[in-house]
Scaffold this motif. Structure first.
Motif, PDB file in Angstrom:
ATOM      1  N   PRO A  40       0.831  -1.216   0.000  1.00 48.68           N
ATOM      2  CA  PRO A  40       0.000   0.000   0.000  1.00 48.68           C
ATOM      3  C   PRO A  40       0.855   1.251   0.000  1.00 48.68           C
ATOM      4  O   PRO A  40       1.843   1.346   0.718  1.00 48.68           O
ATOM      5  CB  PRO A  40      -0.791  -0.128   1.310  1.00 48.68           C
ATOM      6  CG  PRO A  40      -0.767  -1.575   1.644  1.00 48.68           C
ATOM      7  CD  PRO A  40       0.545  -2.093   1.140  1.00 48.68           C
ATOM      8  N   GLU A  46      -5.508  -3.172  -6.261  1.00 48.22           N
ATOM      9  CA  GLU A  46      -6.720  -2.998  -5.480  1.00 48.22           C
ATOM     10  C   GLU A  46      -7.741  -4.084  -5.826  1.00 48.22           C
ATOM     11  O   GLU A  46      -7.644  -4.726  -6.876  1.00 48.22           O
ATOM     12  CB  GLU A  46      -7.305  -1.604  -5.733  1.00 48.22           C
ATOM     13  CG  GLU A  46      -6.373  -0.459  -5.394  1.00 48.22           C
ATOM     14  CD  GLU A  46      -6.079  -0.335  -3.904  1.00 48.22           C
ATOM     15  OE1 GLU A  46      -6.786  -0.986  -3.095  1.00 48.22           O
ATOM     16  OE2 GLU A  46      -5.143   0.396  -3.541  1.00 48.22           O
ATOM     17  N   TYR A 197       1.352   0.734   5.023  1.00 50.82           N
ATOM     18  CA  TYR A 197       0.535  -0.227   5.763  1.00 50.82           C
ATOM     19  C   TYR A 197      -0.154   0.408   6.963  1.00 50.82           C
ATOM     20  O   TYR A 197      -1.300   0.077   7.282  1.00 50.82           O
ATOM     21  CB  TYR A 197       1.390  -1.399   6.229  1.00 50.82           C
ATOM     22  CG  TYR A 197       1.613  -2.443   5.168  1.00 50.82           C
ATOM     23  CD1 TYR A 197       0.558  -3.186   4.653  1.00 50.82           C
ATOM     24  CD2 TYR A 197       2.886  -2.694   4.667  1.00 50.82           C
ATOM     25  CE1 TYR A 197       0.760  -4.138   3.673  1.00 50.82           C
ATOM     26  CE2 TYR A 197       3.104  -3.652   3.688  1.00 50.82           C
ATOM     27  CZ  TYR A 197       2.038  -4.375   3.199  1.00 50.82           C
ATOM     28  OH  TYR A 197       2.241  -5.308   2.227  1.00 50.82           O
ATOM     29  N   VAL A 199      -1.308   3.388   7.369  1.00 50.74           N
ATOM     30  CA  VAL A 199      -2.431   4.275   7.030  1.00 50.74           C
ATOM     31  C   VAL A 199      -3.472   3.585   6.159  1.00 50.74           C
ATOM     32  O   VAL A 199      -4.500   4.184   5.830  1.00 50.74           O
ATOM     33  CB  VAL A 199      -1.925   5.553   6.315  1.00 50.74           C
ATOM     34  CG1 VAL A 199      -0.986   6.328   7.224  1.00 50.74           C
ATOM     35  CG2 VAL A 199      -1.251   5.227   4.989  1.00 50.74           C
ATOM     36  N   ARG A 200      -3.233   2.324   5.803  1.00 52.65           N
ATOM     37  CA  ARG A 200      -4.191   1.580   4.996  1.00 52.65           C
ATOM     38  C   ARG A 200      -5.502   1.420   5.760  1.00 52.65           C
ATOM     39  O   ARG A 200      -5.507   1.178   6.970  1.00 52.65           O
ATOM     40  CB  ARG A 200      -3.614   0.202   4.663  1.00 52.65           C
ATOM     41  CG  ARG A 200      -4.489  -0.663   3.765  1.00 52.65           C
ATOM     42  CD  ARG A 200      -4.389  -0.208   2.339  1.00 52.65           C
ATOM     43  NE  ARG A 200      -5.024  -1.163   1.440  1.00 52.65           N
ATOM     44  CZ  ARG A 200      -5.230  -0.937   0.156  1.00 52.65           C
ATOM     45  NH1 ARG A 200      -4.832   0.209  -0.383  1.00 52.65           N
ATOM     46  NH2 ARG A 200      -5.809  -1.840  -0.610  1.00 52.65           N
ATOM     47  N   LYS A 201      -6.626   1.563   5.055  1.00 48.60           N
ATOM     48  CA  LYS A 201      -7.937   1.433   5.694  1.00 48.60           C
ATOM     49  C   LYS A 201      -8.048   0.077   6.381  1.00 48.60           C
ATOM     50  O   LYS A 201      -7.781  -0.964   5.797  1.00 48.60           O
ATOM     51  CB  LYS A 201      -9.038   1.580   4.645  1.00 48.60           C
ATOM     52  CG  LYS A 201     -10.441   1.604   5.236  1.00 48.60           C
ATOM     53  CD  LYS A 201     -11.490   1.846   4.178  1.00 48.60           C
ATOM     54  CE  LYS A 201     -12.879   1.882   4.789  1.00 48.60           C
ATOM     55  NZ  LYS A 201     -13.932   2.120   3.758  1.00 48.60           N
ATOM     56  N   GLY A 202      -8.434   0.104   7.636  1.00 46.96           N
ATOM     57  CA  GLY A 202      -8.543  -1.105   8.432  1.00 46.96           C
ATOM     58  C   GLY A 202      -7.354  -1.337   9.345  1.00 46.96           C
ATOM     59  O   GLY A 202      -7.440  -2.122  10.297  1.00 46.96           O
ATOM     60  N   ASN A 203      -6.244  -0.659   9.053  1.00 50.37           N
ATOM     61  CA  ASN A 203      -5.032  -0.812   9.875  1.00 50.37           C
ATOM     62  C   ASN A 203      -4.809   0.343  10.837  1.00 50.37           C
ATOM     63  O   ASN A 203      -3.871   0.308  11.638  1.00 50.37           O
ATOM     64  CB  ASN A 203      -3.793  -0.941   8.985  1.00 50.37           C
ATOM     65  CG  ASN A 203      -3.748  -2.259   8.242  1.00 50.37           C
ATOM     66  OD1 ASN A 203      -4.441  -3.209   8.600  1.00 50.37           O
ATOM     67  ND2 ASN A 203      -2.937  -2.318   7.198  1.00 50.37           N
ATOM     68  N   GLU A 204      -5.661   1.363  10.761  1.00 43.45           N
ATOM     69  CA  GLU A 204      -5.438   2.560  11.554  1.00 43.45           C
ATOM     70  C   GLU A 204      -5.360   2.220  13.050  1.00 43.45           C
ATOM     71  O   GLU A 204      -6.238   1.562  13.604  1.00 43.45           O
ATOM     72  CB  GLU A 204      -6.564   3.577  11.329  1.00 43.45           C
ATOM     73  CG  GLU A 204      -6.706   4.052   9.901  1.00 43.45           C
ATOM     74  CD  GLU A 204      -7.760   3.268   9.131  1.00 43.45           C
ATOM     75  OE1 GLU A 204      -7.960   2.064   9.471  1.00 43.45           O
ATOM     76  OE2 GLU A 204      -8.367   3.841   8.224  1.00 43.45           O
TER      77      GLU A 204
END
Length: 271
Positions: A40, A46, A197, A199-204
């Motif tokens: 990412p 995607e 990684y 800032v990837r959506k779901g990893n915040e």
């Protein structure tokens, strides 16, 4: 801490990961470019089949300067340990895949660039305060993940934490799963990849970077040895991307406003 066996790790990773589809074969009138599919912010395929990331933006810009339209670009997945082979056997014409320039690789391929400077760092789970430096991994109870064939794995093994229990996997997404599931305590690669990684959506809020500069990684565009014309044209495209502001815009778009990036590097490859 009881270290899980490699078979158990592979089983967990296999369940947690979704296989990435590969791009189509090269066709006449197209430019085949090797990128990462699992990084990412750098190179990512995607779910809808599109490609995002800084390397993708750089590759697309270079392709345009070489006379190719977007629909003439064929992105192919490369892994860290097969980039030279894909170039050698003409599976791809260029590789833009967080590909650090070093003397060992220059024996097999030529590079254009560098077009980016990253630094090796460590990423841990957000609530883990036991690792603050590479030396903390020199412990039998600690397990580190990196990718087979990467300069990061070699640097850790030889220089930073030679006693570390190092797990080498095929891709960074696999390392991320291992870290998330508690099968390893840290993963290491370039800070640009790690930042993507976090800032990837779901990893915040789940992971954090230690903030180390364990190496200097000068990213280059790989190509077959001896193709001086392609090397010159690619270097010219990189210079133009920097000069017209597209390079800086791509950095900010892909790595976010908080990423502390190095200025554009002077071209050191070619004559």
């Amino acid at each position: 801490m009881k270290v899980p066996k490699a078979g158990a790790i592979a089983a967990v990773i296999g369940i947690a990961l979704t296989a990435s589809a590969c791009a189509g074969d090269d066709e006449q009138g197209t430019l085949s470019i090797g990128i990462k599919f699992d990084q990412p912010g750098v190179g990512m395929r995607e779910p809808d089949g599109t490609f995002t990331g800084f390397d993708v933006d750089v590759a697309t810009y270079i392709a345009k300067e070489l006379g190719y339209k977007k629909d003439q670009i064929v992105f192919k997945q490369v892994l860290s340990n097969d980039r030279e082979l894909l170039i050698e056997y003409n599976e791809v014409q260029l590789v833009a895949a967080s590909y650090s320039i070093n003397d060992k690789r220059k024996q097999k391929v030529d590079f254009a660039g560098p077009y980016f400077l990253a630094h090796q760092d460590l990423m841990v789970r957000a609530n883990d305060a036991t690792i603050t430096r590479a030396e903390d991994l020199n412990n039998a109870d600690k397990r580190l993940c990196s990718v087979t064939g990467s300069t990061s794995a070699e640097n850790v093994r030889k220089n930073l934490a030679p006693k570390a229990s190092l797990l080498e996997l095929g891709g960074y997404s696999e390392c991320l799963v291992a870290l998330k599931e508690g099968l390893v305590d840290a993963m290491t690669t370039d800070n640009s990849i790690l930042a993507g990684y976090t800032v990837r959506k779901g990893n915040e809020g789940k992971f954090r970077l230690i903030g180390l500069s364990l190496s200097n990684e000068h990213y280059g565009i790989g190509m077959k040895k001896g193709n001086t014309e392609l090397q010159v044209k690619t270097n010219n495209a990189i210079r133009k991307m920097v000069e017209d502001g597209s390079w800086e815009a791509a950095v900010k778009k892909n790595f976010g406003p908080d990423y502390k990036y190095e200025p554009a590097q002077a071209i050191t490859t070619g004559s």
